[in-house]
Design a protein around this motif. Structure first.
Motif, PDB file in Angstrom:
ATOM      1  N   LEU A 158      -1.165   3.497   2.762  1.00  0.00           N
ATOM      2  CA  LEU A 158      -1.607   1.902   2.203  1.00  0.00           C
ATOM      3  C   LEU A 158      -2.693   2.279   1.447  1.00  0.00           C
ATOM      4  N   LYS A 159      -3.693   2.984   1.525  1.00  0.00           N
ATOM      5  CA  LYS A 159      -4.902   2.802   0.412  1.00  0.00           C
ATOM      6  C   LYS A 159      -4.355   3.406  -0.955  1.00  0.00           C
ATOM      7  N   ARG A 160      -3.440   4.058  -1.122  1.00  0.00           N
ATOM      8  CA  ARG A 160      -2.933   4.606  -2.455  1.00  0.00           C
ATOM      9  C   ARG A 160      -2.409   3.433  -2.994  1.00  0.00           C
ATOM     10  N   ILE A 161      -1.379   2.749  -2.145  1.00  0.00           N
ATOM     11  CA  ILE A 161      -0.532   1.594  -2.518  1.00  0.00           C
ATOM     12  C   ILE A 161      -1.408   0.449  -3.001  1.00  0.00           C
ATOM     13  N   GLN A 162      -2.453   0.078  -2.143  1.00  0.00           N
ATOM     14  CA  GLN A 162      -3.288  -1.070  -2.535  1.00  0.00           C
ATOM     15  C   GLN A 162      -4.227  -0.441  -3.765  1.00  0.00           C
ATOM     16  N   GLY A 163      -4.439   0.779  -3.873  1.00  0.00           N
ATOM     17  CA  GLY A 163      -5.291   0.943  -5.042  1.00  0.00           C
ATOM     18  C   GLY A 163      -4.732   0.952  -6.455  1.00  0.00           C
TER      19      GLY A 163
ATOM     20  N   ILE B 133      -1.892  -1.334  -6.878  1.00  0.00           N
ATOM     21  CA  ILE B 133      -1.861  -2.380  -7.084  1.00  0.00           C
ATOM     22  C   ILE B 133      -3.015  -3.234  -7.613  1.00  0.00           C
ATOM     23  N   ALA B 134      -4.201  -2.835  -7.040  1.00  0.00           N
ATOM     24  CA  ALA B 134      -5.206  -3.463  -7.567  1.00  0.00           C
ATOM     25  C   ALA B 134      -5.822  -2.822  -8.719  1.00  0.00           C
ATOM     26  N   HIS B 135      -5.515  -1.626  -9.019  1.00  0.00           N
ATOM     27  CA  HIS B 135      -5.951  -1.093 -10.536  1.00  0.00           C
ATOM     28  C   HIS B 135      -5.119  -1.978 -11.672  1.00  0.00           C
ATOM     29  N   ALA B 136      -3.931  -2.298 -11.330  1.00  0.00           N
ATOM     30  CA  ALA B 136      -3.139  -3.205 -12.359  1.00  0.00           C
ATOM     31  C   ALA B 136      -3.831  -4.486 -12.513  1.00  0.00           C
ATOM     32  N   LEU B 137      -4.538  -5.224 -11.346  1.00  0.00           N
ATOM     33  CA  LEU B 137      -4.896  -6.182 -11.445  1.00  0.00           C
ATOM     34  C   LEU B 137      -6.386  -6.383 -11.938  1.00  0.00           C
ATOM     35  N   GLY B 138      -7.006  -5.318 -12.141  1.00  0.00           N
ATOM     36  CA  GLY B 138      -8.207  -5.120 -12.634  1.00  0.00           C
ATOM     37  C   GLY B 138      -9.298  -5.275 -11.480  1.00  0.00           C
ATOM     38  N   LEU B 139      -8.829  -5.014 -10.327  1.00  0.00           N
ATOM     39  CA  LEU B 139      -9.614  -5.402  -9.175  1.00  0.00           C
ATOM     40  C   LEU B 139     -10.208  -4.019  -8.689  1.00  0.00           C
ATOM     41  N   LYS B 140     -11.268  -4.098  -8.288  1.00  0.00           N
ATOM     42  CA  LYS B 140     -12.145  -2.705  -7.835  1.00  0.00           C
ATOM     43  C   LYS B 140     -12.177  -2.857  -6.390  1.00  0.00           C
ATOM     44  N   LEU B 141     -11.713  -1.907  -5.501  1.00  0.00           N
ATOM     45  CA  LEU B 141     -11.846  -2.001  -4.198  1.00  0.00           C
ATOM     46  C   LEU B 141     -12.728  -0.756  -3.646  1.00  0.00           C
ATOM     47  N   MET B 142     -13.564  -0.204  -4.451  1.00  0.00           N
ATOM     48  CA  MET B 142     -14.248   1.063  -4.268  1.00  0.00           C
ATOM     49  C   MET B 142     -15.352   0.707  -2.968  1.00  0.00           C
ATOM     50  N   ASN B 143     -15.871  -0.435  -2.733  1.00  0.00           N
ATOM     51  CA  ASN B 143     -16.818  -0.763  -1.651  1.00  0.00           C
ATOM     52  C   ASN B 143     -16.113  -0.745  -0.373  1.00  0.00           C
ATOM     53  N   GLU B 144     -14.606  -0.960  -0.218  1.00  0.00           N
ATOM     54  CA  GLU B 144     -14.023  -1.314   1.037  1.00  0.00           C
ATOM     55  C   GLU B 144     -13.279  -0.220   1.358  1.00  0.00           C
ATOM     56  N   LYS B 145     -13.800   0.393   2.517  1.00  0.00           N
ATOM     57  CA  LYS B 145     -13.483   1.455   3.133  1.00  0.00           C
ATOM     58  C   LYS B 145     -12.211   1.362   4.080  1.00  0.00           C
ATOM     59  N   THR B 146     -12.074   0.259   4.649  1.00  0.00           N
ATOM     60  CA  THR B 146     -10.924   0.107   5.708  1.00  0.00           C
ATOM     61  C   THR B 146      -9.774  -0.588   4.772  1.00  0.00           C
ATOM     62  N   THR B 147      -8.546  -0.136   5.424  1.00  0.00           N
ATOM     63  CA  THR B 147      -7.296  -0.636   5.027  1.00  0.00           C
ATOM     64  C   THR B 147      -7.261  -2.165   4.962  1.00  0.00           C
ATOM     65  N   TYR B 148      -7.756  -2.639   5.948  1.00  0.00           N
ATOM     66  CA  TYR B 148      -7.911  -4.231   6.466  1.00  0.00           C
ATOM     67  C   TYR B 148      -8.582  -4.788   5.348  1.00  0.00           C
ATOM     68  N   GLY B 149      -9.831  -4.407   5.147  1.00  0.00           N
ATOM     69  CA  GLY B 149     -10.608  -5.064   4.134  1.00  0.00           C
ATOM     70  C   GLY B 149     -10.107  -4.880   2.836  1.00  0.00           C
ATOM     71  N   ARG B 150      -9.525  -3.909   2.228  1.00  0.00           N
ATOM     72  CA  ARG B 150      -9.058  -3.676   1.141  1.00  0.00           C
ATOM     73  C   ARG B 150      -7.613  -4.914   0.993  1.00  0.00           C
ATOM     74  N   ALA B 151      -7.015  -5.076   2.210  1.00  0.00           N
ATOM     75  CA  ALA B 151      -5.731  -5.928   2.089  1.00  0.00           C
ATOM     76  C   ALA B 151      -6.461  -7.156   1.970  1.00  0.00           C
ATOM     77  N   ASN B 152      -7.466  -7.681   2.657  1.00  0.00           N
ATOM     78  CA  ASN B 152      -8.094  -8.895   2.624  1.00  0.00           C
ATOM     79  C   ASN B 152      -8.495  -9.313   1.051  1.00  0.00           C
ATOM     80  N   CYS B 153      -9.219  -8.297   0.351  1.00  0.00           N
ATOM     81  CA  CYS B 153      -9.684  -8.411  -1.026  1.00  0.00           C
ATOM     82  C   CYS B 153      -8.512  -8.723  -1.712  1.00  0.00           C
ATOM     83  N   LEU B 154      -7.124  -7.872  -1.753  1.00  0.00           N
ATOM     84  CA  LEU B 154      -6.178  -7.859  -2.475  1.00  0.00           C
ATOM     85  C   LEU B 154      -5.498  -9.202  -2.529  1.00  0.00           C
ATOM     86  N   ARG B 155      -5.319  -9.789  -0.890  1.00  0.00           N
ATOM     87  CA  ARG B 155      -4.804 -10.851  -0.926  1.00  0.00           C
ATOM     88  C   ARG B 155      -5.444 -12.085  -1.444  1.00  0.00           C
ATOM     89  N   LYS B 156      -6.765 -12.373  -1.234  1.00  0.00           N
ATOM     90  CA  LYS B 156      -7.516 -13.188  -2.016  1.00  0.00           C
ATOM     91  C   LYS B 156      -7.439 -13.309  -3.488  1.00  0.00           C
TER      92      LYS B 156
END
Length: 661
Positions: free
Chosen positions: A211-216, A218-241
């Protein structure tokens, strides 16, 4: 401070001005004070500009090293400085004519003050800007004539569904090796050519979804940085927003190679409780229609079949080239192609190999290679590899589940000593690794890709290669819900490599009795999975250890017994105390990539053979004094996004900067 970085000529000029203006040749007191004032202004201006120049030069060079485009006004400032620097050249004041000298000094001072006003301290808060995210659609060149007829028809159907506002999710299904991923690449290029979507994000799901790689991805394509989000839940929340905030944009998300249901909410893709996507459109592939239709709620599904005989033969002939015109080979073409069963993966792989082979190899391929036994083709291509180093590299790629990161692969290969004769510098060894990976692509053992940092092996080939691994390396590769207990004591004692990557381990044995083990890969995004204290006691030959996604208050004490360990990756882990690592005196590669680590203890400074250190970490607050300075053989140091500094990369044992000593 390097002397006179910005204005060496002006500094030289100041020295000569001082000699000229204060020489005892009939000078008058009032003139001396005036000239002294001018010279002091000029001297101070040059000094300040030297400091600004040095800083912007470092910033610009660092940005260029990381592929960042430089702001135009920064480049203009540099050009302006260079031009004025050239103007100073050749101007030598005449000690007799003091008044013109004064005017010249005032003029130069004004120029310098003007440059200072535009300098980084006053105007340039940042010298570079980020390139557009890779998912932002831009025009590309796409040649539809390369598509076989049957593919062109499917392509038209998929493109029609993609522009249909009533369709939210589209699925393409078919057997492994039939060309689903290639079709998606063609669809993506056509979408970008026609600019049908503002953003296209793509992720490969695979048999064991990370999940973390998949999120990463998708986020990379959007220009979204998820570096500071450690959990998959936190990363999912950032990506959804982010996806919901871009509701004015048309966004297409491509999810390739689904083996089972993927919970879109866990990824961060907006959807309802029934897994129906909203706010964007999905394009999916799977081997199984029900995964697309039932699990992923796709509105339309398109089946991709094997190539028809004529299409398959034309594809084969296009790759082989002029050799098919030779009557000796022409008679064998149809039989060779038929053995590939219409699967483009096998057709392309076999054609690339036979393109440079003699008649005996063609006759052999026409008789025994069978689509029902892909292993035979993989073994044939593998046996054709002349260099034992490249053979070993291929097997390591399979241990990585066919998703090959250049960075990780480099650390593994160096730890095993595969590039020992090229390792006078890490740069030389890395260049050789890249050449070898391209050789595997040329042999069709790896898929072609334009990505220079990531390579991929088709999952059909991964399965076939695992059997080679079990024979040649006695390697053990974990499967989902398949733990260590399923292997016998004999298998564990004989194995030289173990790979457990995201297969759902919930418990580890107290002592893994593997006296011949050279390489251990263990990845689980499971903070509750613990490594027993005596786990490493019977692994004295271990050279490469990669532990990803676990949590440690302190590392197991038995890790200090790994006296032959060369490469250690503790990536994406929560680490409180890593003091024990100072015992691993032969360690050359150490990575804490994306881990949470508060302190780098002084014991790390005892790793004097260390050549590579990755401190791209979360919350690194303390590096004990003298630690990095003690690493006398360190060639590469990475510190991107840490609280200590920005990215620093050292090559060829450059001097350690004072602030890191």
């Amino acid at each position: 401070m390097a002397e006179a970085i910005a204005y060496p000529v002006a500094s030289n000029l100041l020295s000569k001005l001082g000699e000229c203006l204060f020489a005892p040749i009939g000078r008058q007191f009032g003139y001396v004070l005036c000239y002294k004032c001018y010279v002091e202004d000029l001297k101070n201006g040059v000094k300040e500009l030297e400091i600004a120049w040095e800083r912007v030069q470092h910033d610009v060079q660092d940005a260029k090293n990381n592929g960042k485009p430089i702001y135009t006004d920064v480049e203009n400032w540099l050009k302006c400085e260079s031009a004025n620097n050239a103007c100073f050249c050749g101007w030598l004041p005449n000690p007799v004519v003091r008044h013109p000298i004064g005017r010249k000094v005032k003029k130069i001072t004004k120029v310098i003050l003007g440059l200072q006003e535009k300098s980084p301290n006053n105007k340039f808060q940042k010298v570079y800007y980020e390139s557009s995210p890779i998912g932002i659609a831009s025009a590309t060149t796409y040649n539809k004539e390369d598509l076989p007829e049957s593919r062109a028809k499917i392509m038209e159907d998929v493109m029609r569904a993609i522009v249909d506002d009533k369709v939210c999710a589209i699925g393409v299904w078919g057997a492994g090796g039939v060309g689903k991923s290639k079709l998606l690449e063609d669809v993506e290029r056509q979408i970008k050519e026609q600019k049908l979507y503002d953003v296209v994000a793509k992720a490969n799901i695979s048999r064991s979804p990370d999940l973390k790689r998949i999120q990463g991805e998708i986020a990379h394509a959007l220009g979204l940085k998820l570096m500071n989000e450690k959990t998959t839940y936190g990363r999912a929340n950032c990506l959804r927003k982010r996806l919901e905030s871009d509701n004015e944009k048309n966004i297409l998300i491509i999810l390739d190679n689904l083996w089972e249901k993927l919970e879109l909410k866990e990824v961060g893709i907006p959807c309802g409780d029934d897994n129906k996507v909203r706010g964007c459109k999905l394009l999916l592939t799977s081997r199984y229609r029900d995964v697309l239709r039932i699990d992923m709620c796709s509105n339309q599904q398109f089946q991709l079949n094997e190539l028809e005989d004529g299409e398959a033969q034309r594809l084969f002939e296009r790759i082989v080239g002029d050799k098919v015109k030779n009557p000796e080979f022409t008679s064998l073409v149809r039989r060779v192609v038929k053995n590939c069963g219409g699967l483009p993966l096998l057709i392309v792989s076999l054609a690339k190999r036979l393109k440079h082979e003699d008649l005996a190899a063609w006759r052999n391929a026409s008789t025994y290679i069978d689509v029902s036994n892909v292993k035979s083709l993989v073994e044939t291509n593998y046996n054709d590899l002349k260099d034992e180093r490249i053979r070993s590299l291929f097997l390591i790629c399979a241990l990585e589940s066919g998703r090959i990161s250049l960075r990780d692969n480099f650390i593994y290969c160096m730890g095993l000593g595969l590039f020992k004769k090229f390792s006078n510098t890490l740069e030389n060894a890395r260049d050789r690794l890249i050449m070898d990976l391209h050789s595997l692509q040329d042999s069709s053992l790896l898929l072609d890709s334009n990505d220079t940092e990531k390579f991929r092996m088709h999952d059909i080939f991964v399965d076939a290669t695992i059997s080679i691994l079990s024979t040649e390396w006695n390697a053990l590769v974990g499967r989902k819900d398949f733990g260590f207990k399923e292997w016998s004591t004999h298998e564990l004692r004989e194995c030289t490599a173990i790979s457990f990557l995201l297969v759902g381990i919930d418990e580890l044995p107290k002592n893994l009795d593997c006296p011949n083990l050279r390489m251990l890969l263990l990845a689980e995004h499971n903070q509750s999975l613990k490594i027993p204290e005596s786990f490493f006691e019977s692994m004295e030959k271990l050279q490469v250890l990669d532990i990803t996604g676990l949590s440690f208050t302190s590392l197991p004490p038995s890790i200090e017994l790994l006296g032959n360990l060369k490469s250690l990756c503790l990536d994406d882990c929560h680490l409180e105390d890593v003091t024990v690592l100072g015992k691993l005196k032969r360690l050359q590669f150490l990575s804490f990539f994306k881990s949470a680590i508060p302190r780098l203890p002084k014991e790390i400074g005892e790793l004097t053979e260390l050549r590579f250190l990755d401190l791209t970490v979360h919350w690194l607050k303390v590096i004990e004094p003298g630690v990095l300075k003690s690493l006398v053989n360190l060639e590469e140091l990475y510190m991107e996004d840490s609280l200590i500094s920005g990215r620093l990369r050292m090559k060829h044992r450059q001097a350690m900067p004072a602030w890191l000593s």
